[in-house]
Design an enzyme around this catalytic site. Structure first.
Site, PDB file in Angstrom:
ATOM      1  N   ASP A  86     -44.442  14.587  -5.992  1.00 25.51           N
ATOM      2  CA  ASP A  86     -45.131  14.464  -4.711  1.00 25.51           C
ATOM      3  C   ASP A  86     -46.635  14.692  -4.796  1.00 25.51           C
ATOM      4  OD1 ASP A  86     -42.715  13.954  -3.416  1.00 25.51           O
ATOM      5  OD2 ASP A  86     -42.324  16.086  -3.106  1.00 25.51           O
ATOM      6  N   HIS A  89     -50.345  15.158  -9.937  1.00 26.76           N
ATOM      7  CA  HIS A  89     -50.120  15.706 -11.277  1.00 26.76           C
ATOM      8  C   HIS A  89     -49.551  14.646 -12.227  1.00 26.76           C
ATOM      9  CE1 HIS A  89     -49.536  18.882 -14.194  1.00 26.76           C
ATOM     10  NE2 HIS A  89     -48.276  18.518 -14.342  1.00 26.76           N
TER      11      HIS A  89
END
Length: 157
Positions: A86, A89
């Site tokens: 989400d 990263h």
């Protein structure tokens, strides 16, 4: 016009390295198995295969660079799995890993094969680690043999 291409064959007395992350072990272990099986099937002895484990994909380029600097391997195979989450990263790790692997290959003039899966969903990784899309560990191991052979043909220029 002359043309050169590597062959999928081992270089006599050469060593091959596999740098694999421990993150997403079910996927990465299948990729490692595919790579090792492909190397064995093409005549590479187990004693000539070095498997190095690192925590995650972010750490793969550093280990690959250290191996490349030692100049003991004909090729380095990078294996890992990054699944989109989400946050950003995913992009940072996937892009950083790929750029680090390319930099290592260019800086040390050794084939570094990128078998780090960057996928949207875990099912995509399963499909590429022995599922309906084959085993990318196997694919990059075959490319490693081919590139190592080509580097010998091209010489040290």
């Amino acid at each position: 016009m002359p043309e050169r291409a590597g062959a999928v064959r081992p270089i006599r007395s050469a060593r091959y390295a596999i740098v694999a992350s421990r993150w997403n072990p079910r996927i990465v272990d299948a990729l490692v198995s595919g790579a090792v099986d492909a190397l064995r099937e093409h005549g590479v002895d187990d004693a000539a295969i070095d498997v190095v484990r690192v925590p995650g994909a972010w750490e793969i380029p550093l280990a690959a660079a250290r191996l490349a600097a030692a100049a003991k391997h004909a090729a380095i195979i990078a294996l890992g799995c990054i699944v989109r989450g989400d946050t950003r990263h995913y992009e940072e790790v996937a892009d950083g890993c790929a750029q680090g692997l390319m930099r290592t290959a260019l800086d040390f003039r050794v084939p570094v094969l990128n078998g780090v899966l960057a996928v949207e969903m875990y099912a995509d990784a399963e499909a590429r680690s022995g599922g309906k899309h084959g085993n990318k560990g196997r694919d990059v191991a075959l490319a490693a043999l081919e590139m190592a052979d080509l580097m010998v043909q091209l010489g040290n220029d």
